[in-house]
Motif scaffolding. Structure first.
Motif, PDB file in Angstrom:
ATOM      1  N   ALA A  31      49.403  31.737   3.858  1.00 37.91           N
ATOM      2  CA  ALA A  31      48.117  31.215   4.306  1.00 37.91           C
ATOM      3  C   ALA A  31      47.888  29.813   3.755  1.00 37.91           C
ATOM      4  CB  ALA A  31      46.992  32.142   3.847  1.00 37.91           C
ATOM      5  N   GLY A  32      47.068  29.047   4.479  1.00 36.34           N
ATOM      6  CA  GLY A  32      46.713  27.713   4.013  1.00 36.34           C
ATOM      7  C   GLY A  32      47.713  26.638   4.341  1.00 36.34           C
ATOM      8  N   GLU A  33      48.646  26.923   5.255  1.00 34.81           N
ATOM      9  CA  GLU A  33      49.650  25.935   5.647  1.00 34.81           C
ATOM     10  C   GLU A  33      49.188  25.207   6.912  1.00 34.81           C
ATOM     11  OE1 GLU A  33      52.387  24.937   4.216  1.00 34.81           O
ATOM     12  OE2 GLU A  33      52.493  26.401   2.583  1.00 34.81           O
ATOM     13  N   ALA A  34      49.127  23.879   6.847  1.00 31.42           N
ATOM     14  CA  ALA A  34      48.750  23.093   8.013  1.00 31.42           C
ATOM     15  C   ALA A  34      49.852  23.128   9.060  1.00 31.42           C
ATOM     16  CB  ALA A  34      48.464  21.653   7.596  1.00 31.42           C
ATOM     17  N   VAL A  35      49.466  23.233  10.318  1.00 31.69           N
ATOM     18  CA  VAL A  35      50.417  23.191  11.429  1.00 31.69           C
ATOM     19  C   VAL A  35      50.043  22.003  12.310  1.00 31.69           C
ATOM     20  CG1 VAL A  35      51.338  24.393  13.444  1.00 31.69           C
ATOM     21  CG2 VAL A  35      50.786  25.689  11.370  1.00 31.69           C
ATOM     22  N   ASP A  36      50.913  21.021  12.363  1.00 33.06           N
ATOM     23  CA  ASP A  36      50.705  19.842  13.197  1.00 33.06           C
ATOM     24  C   ASP A  36      51.125  20.201  14.620  1.00 33.06           C
ATOM     25  OD1 ASP A  36      50.980  17.419  14.608  1.00 33.06           O
ATOM     26  OD2 ASP A  36      51.408  16.301  12.772  1.00 33.06           O
ATOM     27  N   LEU A  37      50.149  20.437  15.498  1.00 33.01           N
ATOM     28  CA  LEU A  37      50.452  20.903  16.845  1.00 33.01           C
ATOM     29  C   LEU A  37      51.123  19.822  17.690  1.00 33.01           C
ATOM     30  CD1 LEU A  37      47.270  23.021  17.633  1.00 33.01           C
ATOM     31  CD2 LEU A  37      49.508  23.797  16.826  1.00 33.01           C
ATOM     32  N   GLY A 139      59.684  25.975  14.626  1.00 32.12           N
ATOM     33  CA  GLY A 139      59.061  24.668  14.458  1.00 32.12           C
ATOM     34  C   GLY A 139      58.018  24.675  13.361  1.00 32.12           C
ATOM     35  N   ILE A 140      57.257  25.763  13.264  1.00 31.93           N
ATOM     36  CA  ILE A 140      56.283  25.908  12.182  1.00 31.93           C
ATOM     37  C   ILE A 140      57.005  26.059  10.848  1.00 31.93           C
ATOM     38  CG2 ILE A 140      54.498  27.432  11.234  1.00 31.93           C
ATOM     39  CD1 ILE A 140      53.661  27.992  14.162  1.00 31.93           C
ATOM     40  N   ALA A 141      58.078  26.851  10.832  1.00 37.18           N
ATOM     41  CA  ALA A 141      58.864  27.015   9.604  1.00 37.18           C
ATOM     42  C   ALA A 141      59.418  25.685   9.128  1.00 37.18           C
ATOM     43  CB  ALA A 141      59.999  28.015   9.846  1.00 37.18           C
ATOM     44  N   LYS A 142      59.882  24.846  10.058  1.00 32.39           N
ATOM     45  CA  LYS A 142      60.409  23.537   9.682  1.00 32.39           C
ATOM     46  C   LYS A 142      59.341  22.686   8.998  1.00 32.39           C
ATOM     47  CE  LYS A 142      63.089  20.948  11.919  1.00 32.39           C
ATOM     48  NZ  LYS A 142      63.813  20.070  12.881  1.00 32.39           N
ATOM     49  N   GLN A 143      58.120  22.733   9.493  1.00 33.07           N
ATOM     50  CA  GLN A 143      57.048  21.956   8.880  1.00 33.07           C
ATOM     51  C   GLN A 143      56.754  22.436   7.459  1.00 33.07           C
ATOM     52  OE1 GLN A 143      53.501  21.344  11.279  1.00 33.07           O
ATOM     53  NE2 GLN A 143      54.686  21.248  13.174  1.00 33.07           N
ATOM     54  N   ILE A 144      56.718  23.751   7.276  1.00 28.72           N
ATOM     55  CA  ILE A 144      56.455  24.310   5.941  1.00 28.72           C
ATOM     56  C   ILE A 144      57.587  23.961   4.981  1.00 28.72           C
ATOM     57  CG2 ILE A 144      56.149  26.471   4.656  1.00 28.72           C
ATOM     58  CD1 ILE A 144      54.795  27.618   7.177  1.00 28.72           C
ATOM     59  N   LEU A 145      58.826  24.071   5.444  1.00 23.55           N
ATOM     60  CA  LEU A 145      59.977  23.753   4.598  1.00 23.55           C
ATOM     61  C   LEU A 145      59.979  22.276   4.197  1.00 23.55           C
ATOM     62  CD1 LEU A 145      62.832  25.707   6.422  1.00 23.55           C
ATOM     63  CD2 LEU A 145      61.836  26.272   4.195  1.00 23.55           C
ATOM     64  N   ALA A 146      59.678  21.404   5.156  1.00 29.14           N
ATOM     65  CA  ALA A 146      59.719  19.967   4.875  1.00 29.14           C
ATOM     66  C   ALA A 146      58.759  19.580   3.759  1.00 29.14           C
ATOM     67  CB  ALA A 146      59.409  19.176   6.148  1.00 29.14           C
ATOM     68  N   ARG A 147      57.618  20.265   3.698  1.00 32.25           N
ATOM     69  CA  ARG A 147      56.667  19.969   2.619  1.00 32.25           C
ATOM     70  C   ARG A 147      57.216  20.385   1.260  1.00 32.25           C
ATOM     71  NH1 ARG A 147      52.675  20.983   6.779  1.00 32.25           N
ATOM     72  NH2 ARG A 147      52.593  23.228   6.389  1.00 32.25           N
ATOM     73  N   ARG A 148      58.245  21.226   1.237  1.00 30.97           N
ATOM     74  CA  ARG A 148      58.900  21.637  -0.012  1.00 30.97           C
ATOM     75  C   ARG A 148      60.211  20.895  -0.221  1.00 30.97           C
ATOM     76  NH1 ARG A 148      54.633  24.688   1.973  1.00 30.97           N
ATOM     77  NH2 ARG A 148      53.742  25.897   0.243  1.00 30.97           N
ATOM     78  N   PRO A 341      67.764  22.277  19.210  1.00 21.93           N
ATOM     79  CA  PRO A 341      66.549  22.632  18.464  1.00 21.93           C
ATOM     80  C   PRO A 341      66.395  24.132  18.235  1.00 21.93           C
ATOM     81  CG  PRO A 341      65.989  21.965  20.696  1.00 21.93           C
ATOM     82  CD  PRO A 341      67.439  21.645  20.495  1.00 21.93           C
ATOM     83  N   VAL A 342      66.993  24.942  19.095  1.00 18.56           N
ATOM     84  CA  VAL A 342      66.895  26.393  18.925  1.00 18.56           C
ATOM     85  C   VAL A 342      67.651  26.829  17.670  1.00 18.56           C
ATOM     86  CG1 VAL A 342      67.255  28.639  19.997  1.00 18.56           C
ATOM     87  CG2 VAL A 342      66.737  26.656  21.428  1.00 18.56           C
ATOM     88  N   VAL A 343      68.852  26.267  17.472  1.00 19.60           N
ATOM     89  CA  VAL A 343      69.613  26.575  16.260  1.00 19.60           C
ATOM     90  C   VAL A 343      68.846  26.103  15.030  1.00 19.60           C
ATOM     91  CG1 VAL A 343      71.755  26.112  15.011  1.00 19.60           C
ATOM     92  CG2 VAL A 343      71.822  26.561  17.469  1.00 19.60           C
ATOM     93  N   GLU A 344      68.227  24.931  15.112  1.00 21.71           N
ATOM     94  CA  GLU A 344      67.389  24.454  14.011  1.00 21.71           C
ATOM     95  C   GLU A 344      66.249  25.449  13.734  1.00 21.71           C
ATOM     96  OE1 GLU A 344      65.802  20.540  14.533  1.00 21.71           O
ATOM     97  OE2 GLU A 344      67.696  19.706  15.223  1.00 21.71           O
ATOM     98  N   ALA A 345      65.610  25.909  14.796  1.00 22.82           N
ATOM     99  CA  ALA A 345      64.448  26.792  14.655  1.00 22.82           C
ATOM    100  C   ALA A 345      64.821  28.093  13.967  1.00 22.82           C
ATOM    101  CB  ALA A 345      63.839  27.074  16.036  1.00 22.82           C
TER     102      ALA A 345
END
Length: 363
Positions: A31-37, A139-148, A341-345
């Motif tokens: 919870a509390g993770e921003a998602v850049d749409l 795509g959401i997972a990538k955003q969360i990972l990038a912040r780490r 991008p699917v493999v990335e996702a």
């Protein structure tokens, strides 16, 4: 469930290619993770159909609607559910396939398993169309990972036997972004032009070609994963083989390691600014199922699109007679470039799940 993967982060994909909608449920997001749409839509657009002659002419917006899990642009702890409406189906192109199954497709096996009741229009639940909701989750997972500080990127390593340059030993986030911004996702644009020509030649020949996607992840800590049956390779393989048309997977040197001596294949340990590192990365960043701290490196092989316009042999099941089949409809002469991008996702989703496990569900 066969259409679900993940341990703490559970991802379930639903829908059929020519149904009303397709979608995904993601349970376990912190919870509390921003998602850049806007960023997410740009990621989805990378695999969207109908952009050029290299892909199917099917036109879809692939714009997700979020039914739950997001409040004011932030994850709220509830399961996230997103749907994508299907809007450009030519279902009549698939009439009769329950009686004359297409070679290379799941028409026959699905018909056997579900007694002829499977919806196989456009490939049904087996279709590459289902990779769009996978890209929402990833795509959401990538955003969360990038912040780490964990970055995932991929490129088209090979098409029709034409190779791209390989990733360097330590690919950067900037390199990943550079490839993602290209209309054709390669490192060497000259190789990309030759690949594009091969894809178009296959289309002109009423045929198709396959390809290989190389994916890397940087910034992973050492120590993720477990030995034997729950290693990082195992977890990634389970999910990556869920992508339609994936027929092979290798990590690091992969099958080439079988042609080397141990003295050639081993990665010598060295000190890098006081930290343990490896001089090379033929292990692909994994030893004993556990991350080493080096970049994770994998390659996924995609078969040629089985829907081709040439006549093919099949069996008319109602009469048990051999017959010829000519497939109609709109199909990709190569799916590998849209699969980047699917493999990335999928890779990002699995890595986020592993990191959540290592941190007991939190960061």
């Amino acid at each position: 469930m066969s259409s679900e993967f993940g341990h703490l982060l559970k991802i379930s994909v639903f829908g059929q290619s020519h149904g009303t909608a397709i979608g995904v449920v993601v349970d376990g997001l912190p919870a509390g993770e921003a998602v850049d749409l806007t960023e997410l839509q740009a990621f989805l657009d990378r695999r969207k159909p109908g952009k050029n002659p290299l892909s199917t002419a099917r036109k879809e917006a692939d714009a997700p609607t979020f039914l739950s899990g997001l409040e004011n642009g932030m994850t709220c702890g509830a399961p996230l559910c997103a749907v994508i409406q299907n809007g450009d189906q030519h279902s009549g192109d698939y009439a009769g396939l329950t009686d004359t199954p297409r070679p290379g497709h799941a028409d026959y096996t699905a018909g056997i398993k579900w007694g002829g009741h499977a919806d196989m229009r456009g490939g049904g639940h087996f279709s590459g169309r289902l990779t769009a909701p996978l890209c929402i989750a990833g795509g959401i997972a990538k955003q969360i990972l990038a912040r780490r500080g964990v970055f995932v990127g991929a490129h088209l390593k090979e098409v029709a036997g034409i190779p791209d340059a390989p990733f360097p030993l330590r690919p950067s986030a900037e390199l990943f972004q550079e490839v993602a911004a290209k209309a054709f996702p390669v490192l060497d644009d000259g190789a990309g032009e030759r690949m594009r020509a091969a894809i178009l030649a296959a289309r002109e020949d009423l045929d198709s070609v396959g390809g290989i996607v190389e994916c890397a992840a940087t910034g992973l800590p050492a120590g993720l994963g477990d030995p034997m049956f729950d290693g990082v390779e195992n977890r990634l393989a389970e999910a990556l083989f869920g992508i339609p048309a994936v027929k092979g997977l290798e990590f690091g040197a992969g099958f080439d390691a079988a042609r080397l001596r141990g003295s050639e294949n081993n990665d010598p340990f060295v000190l890098d600014h006081g930290a343990v590192a490896a001089e090379s990365n033929r292990a692909g960043g994994i030893l004993g199922g556990i991350t080493t701290g080096m970049p994770l490196l994998l390659r996924a092989a995609f078969k040629p699109t089985p829907s081709i316009a040439r006549p093919q042999r099949t069996v008319r099941l109602s009469t048990m007679e051999e017959t010829d089949l000519e497939i109609r409809g709109r199909h990709d002469p190569c799916i590998a470039h849209r699969a980047v991008p699917v493999v990335e996702a999928v890779t990002a989703a699995v890595l986020l799940d592993l990191l959540l496990e290592g941190n007991h569900g939190t960061f």
